[in-house]
Design a protein around this motif. Structure first.
Motif, PDB file in Angstrom:
ATOM      1  N   ASP A   2      10.691   6.428  15.780  1.00 40.21           N
ATOM      2  CA  ASP A   2      10.476   7.475  14.786  1.00 40.21           C
ATOM      3  C   ASP A   2       9.282   7.185  13.883  1.00 40.21           C
ATOM      4  N   GLY A   3       8.447   6.218  14.265  1.00 39.72           N
ATOM      5  CA  GLY A   3       7.226   5.934  13.519  1.00 39.72           C
ATOM      6  C   GLY A   3       7.403   4.812  12.515  1.00 39.72           C
ATOM      7  N   GLY A   4       6.435   4.670  11.645  1.00 37.34           N
ATOM      8  CA  GLY A   4       6.440   3.612  10.646  1.00 37.34           C
ATOM      9  C   GLY A   4       5.056   3.480  10.047  1.00 37.34           C
ATOM     10  N   ARG A  17      -1.789  -7.163  -5.774  1.00 39.18           N
ATOM     11  CA  ARG A  17      -0.411  -6.668  -5.855  1.00 39.18           C
ATOM     12  C   ARG A  17      -0.359  -5.246  -6.412  1.00 39.18           C
ATOM     13  N   ARG A  18      -1.179  -4.981  -7.407  1.00 41.25           N
ATOM     14  CA  ARG A  18      -1.186  -3.640  -7.995  1.00 41.25           C
ATOM     15  C   ARG A  18      -1.684  -2.602  -6.986  1.00 41.25           C
ATOM     16  N   ALA A  19      -2.719  -2.953  -6.212  1.00 43.07           N
ATOM     17  CA  ALA A  19      -3.257  -2.017  -5.228  1.00 43.07           C
ATOM     18  C   ALA A  19      -2.205  -1.639  -4.194  1.00 43.07           C
ATOM     19  N   VAL A  20      -1.449  -2.616  -3.732  1.00 41.55           N
ATOM     20  CA  VAL A  20      -0.411  -2.345  -2.726  1.00 41.55           C
ATOM     21  C   VAL A  20       0.730  -1.545  -3.340  1.00 41.55           C
ATOM     22  N   ARG A  21       1.135  -1.929  -4.538  1.00 45.36           N
ATOM     23  CA  ARG A  21       2.235  -1.225  -5.208  1.00 45.36           C
ATOM     24  C   ARG A  21       1.879   0.252  -5.418  1.00 45.36           C
ATOM     25  N   GLU A  22       0.668   0.517  -5.876  1.00 35.13           N
ATOM     26  CA  GLU A  22       0.258   1.893  -6.135  1.00 35.13           C
ATOM     27  C   GLU A  22       0.095   2.681  -4.837  1.00 35.13           C
ATOM     28  N   PHE A  23      -0.384   2.018  -3.806  1.00 38.49           N
ATOM     29  CA  PHE A  23      -0.537   2.680  -2.515  1.00 38.49           C
ATOM     30  C   PHE A  23       0.821   3.134  -1.977  1.00 38.49           C
ATOM     31  N   LEU A  24       1.799   2.250  -2.018  1.00 38.30           N
ATOM     32  CA  LEU A  24       3.127   2.597  -1.511  1.00 38.30           C
ATOM     33  C   LEU A  24       3.788   3.673  -2.359  1.00 38.30           C
ATOM     34  N   ASP A  49      -4.196   6.553   7.432  1.00 38.45           N
ATOM     35  CA  ASP A  49      -4.454   7.189   8.717  1.00 38.45           C
ATOM     36  C   ASP A  49      -3.264   6.834   9.605  1.00 38.45           C
ATOM     37  N   PRO A  50      -2.086   7.483   9.346  1.00 35.89           N
ATOM     38  CA  PRO A  50      -0.827   7.072   9.970  1.00 35.89           C
ATOM     39  C   PRO A  50      -0.971   6.758  11.452  1.00 35.89           C
ATOM     40  N   PRO A  51      -0.386   5.625  11.889  1.00 36.21           N
ATOM     41  CA  PRO A  51       0.526   4.755  11.134  1.00 36.21           C
ATOM     42  C   PRO A  51      -0.154   3.656  10.332  1.00 36.21           C
ATOM     43  N   TRP A  52      -1.465   3.755  10.124  1.00 38.41           N
ATOM     44  CA  TRP A  52      -2.191   2.681   9.452  1.00 38.41           C
ATOM     45  C   TRP A  52      -2.370   2.970   7.968  1.00 38.41           C
ATOM     46  N   GLU A  97       5.250   7.133  -0.544  1.00 38.33           N
ATOM     47  CA  GLU A  97       6.646   6.743  -0.338  1.00 38.33           C
ATOM     48  C   GLU A  97       7.345   7.636   0.670  1.00 38.33           C
ATOM     49  N   ASN A  98       6.805   8.830   0.933  1.00 36.29           N
ATOM     50  CA  ASN A  98       7.401   9.721   1.931  1.00 36.29           C
ATOM     51  C   ASN A  98       7.332   9.129   3.336  1.00 36.29           C
ATOM     52  N   LEU A  99       6.426   8.167   3.563  1.00 35.01           N
ATOM     53  CA  LEU A  99       6.297   7.544   4.874  1.00 35.01           C
ATOM     54  C   LEU A  99       7.231   6.354   5.053  1.00 35.01           C
TER      55      LEU A  99
END
Length: 321
Positions: free
Chosen positions: A122-124, A11-18, A159-162, A22-24
């Motif tokens: 518009d992406g994601g 959970r911490r890894a995902v929270r910190e990644f986002l 590596d947007p969108p990934w 957050e601009n994405l």
């Protein structure tokens, strides 16, 4: 029972990644790819926690490759589990696996194409459940194939969108998180089939390396990949500057290119050729084109995939279909 530390780590890894990216997330929606395995289910739980805290809508995308009997039921179960773990919506994307490169490569291509099509215009951002162990396997595959530093550098966290928020965590963390959540992951029979190269790496090669080198191999390979990515990013920036200086319309000035180290030249040439529409470039192709600069003896043009030819004329490099 799983370890609360494993669940917290995921959970911490995902929270910190986002938080870092957050601009994405300006569209207010986040996507997560779900197979039903431990990695994707642990990721879905963590993504739901983080998304709802940030006011985002989470959509789970389940790809049914239709390669096994009962795949539709597996996909439907994965979608149901994703919703139970907090996804606001779960979609099953059915694909047909075909094409070159063997079943592994064809399935991967079909999966990524389906995930891309599911995104808004518009992406994601699509979160993928790749772990440190997956990264180690990718590095070994690149080494074995002699694919060069780009391949050995492994997968990028972004590596947007990934997005791959779990690359620093071992596979055991996602298994532990699922156990703590009380969910039963699906085990893909293909992941135990020794006909597949990645399966043999996972069950034979990596365990042997861990034994011979006294452990820590997966983490060491992941660190190596990260170091190569950093070096590669620097070289890419320098090669972009070189390419800009060498550009003369659609051609490149050989005099400018000749003053640069071969490694930078080949990176610049790769970008130039890809931009011209050439695909499936190999190291041999790039070295042959580079020889028109660094080993010029009046030789003829170089044939490239897609019926392109790169040639040198009057101090300029050009590429034509």
């Amino acid at each position: 029972m799983g370890s609360p530390d494993a669940l917290s780590a995921v959970r911490r890894a995902v929270r910190e990644f986002l938080a870092r990216h957050e601009n994405l997330l300006a569209g207010g929606e986040l996507f997560v790819a779900v197979s039903g395995g431990a990695d994707s289910l642990a990721l879905t739980d963590a993504a739901a926690q983080a998304a709802h805290r940030a006011g985002l809508r989470l959509t789970a995308l389940v790809v049914d490759h239709r390669l096994q009997d009962g795949s539709a039921e597996v996909a439907a179960t994965a979608a149901i589990t994703a919703r139970k773990l907090g996804a606001d919506e779960a979609r099953v994307l059915t694909v047909t696996v075909s094409g070159r490169g063997g079943i592994e490569a064809a399935a991967r291509a079909a999966r990524y194409a389906a995930l891309r099509r599911a995104l808004p215009e518009d992406g994601g951002l699509v979160l993928l459940g790749h772990t440190r162990d997956d990264q180690a396997e990718t590095v070994l595959l690149g080494l074995g194939r002699g694919s060069g530093p780009r391949s050995v550098a492994g997968m990028r966290p972004l590596d947007p969108p990934w997005g791959r928020p779990l690359l620093a965590l071992p596979r055991s963390a996602t298994a532990g998180a699922c156990a703590e959540l009380g969910v039963e992951p699906w085990t893909d029979p293909h992941n135990a089939d020794p006909r597949y190269t990645r399966v043999r790496l996972r069950h034979e090669v990596l365990p042997l390396l861990e034994d011979v080198l006294n452990g820590g191999v997966a983490a060491a390979l992941a660190r190596t990949a990260a170091q190569l990515r950093e070096d590669g990013d620097t070289l890419d920036a320098l090669s972009a500057e070189l390419l800009e200086r060498a550009r003369d319309g659609a051609t490149l000035d050989v005099t400018v290119l000749a003053q640069a180290p071969a490694a930078l030249r080949r990176r610049a040439l790769r970008t130039w050729l890809l931009g011209a529409g050439v695909r499936e470039l190999t190291d041999a192709h790039l070295r042959s084109v580079d020889a028109l600069v660094g080993e010029w003896r009046g030789q003829g043009g170089v044939w490239l995939p897609g019926n392109f030819e790169a040639r040198r004329s009057r101090g300029k490099l050009c590429v034509e279909a």
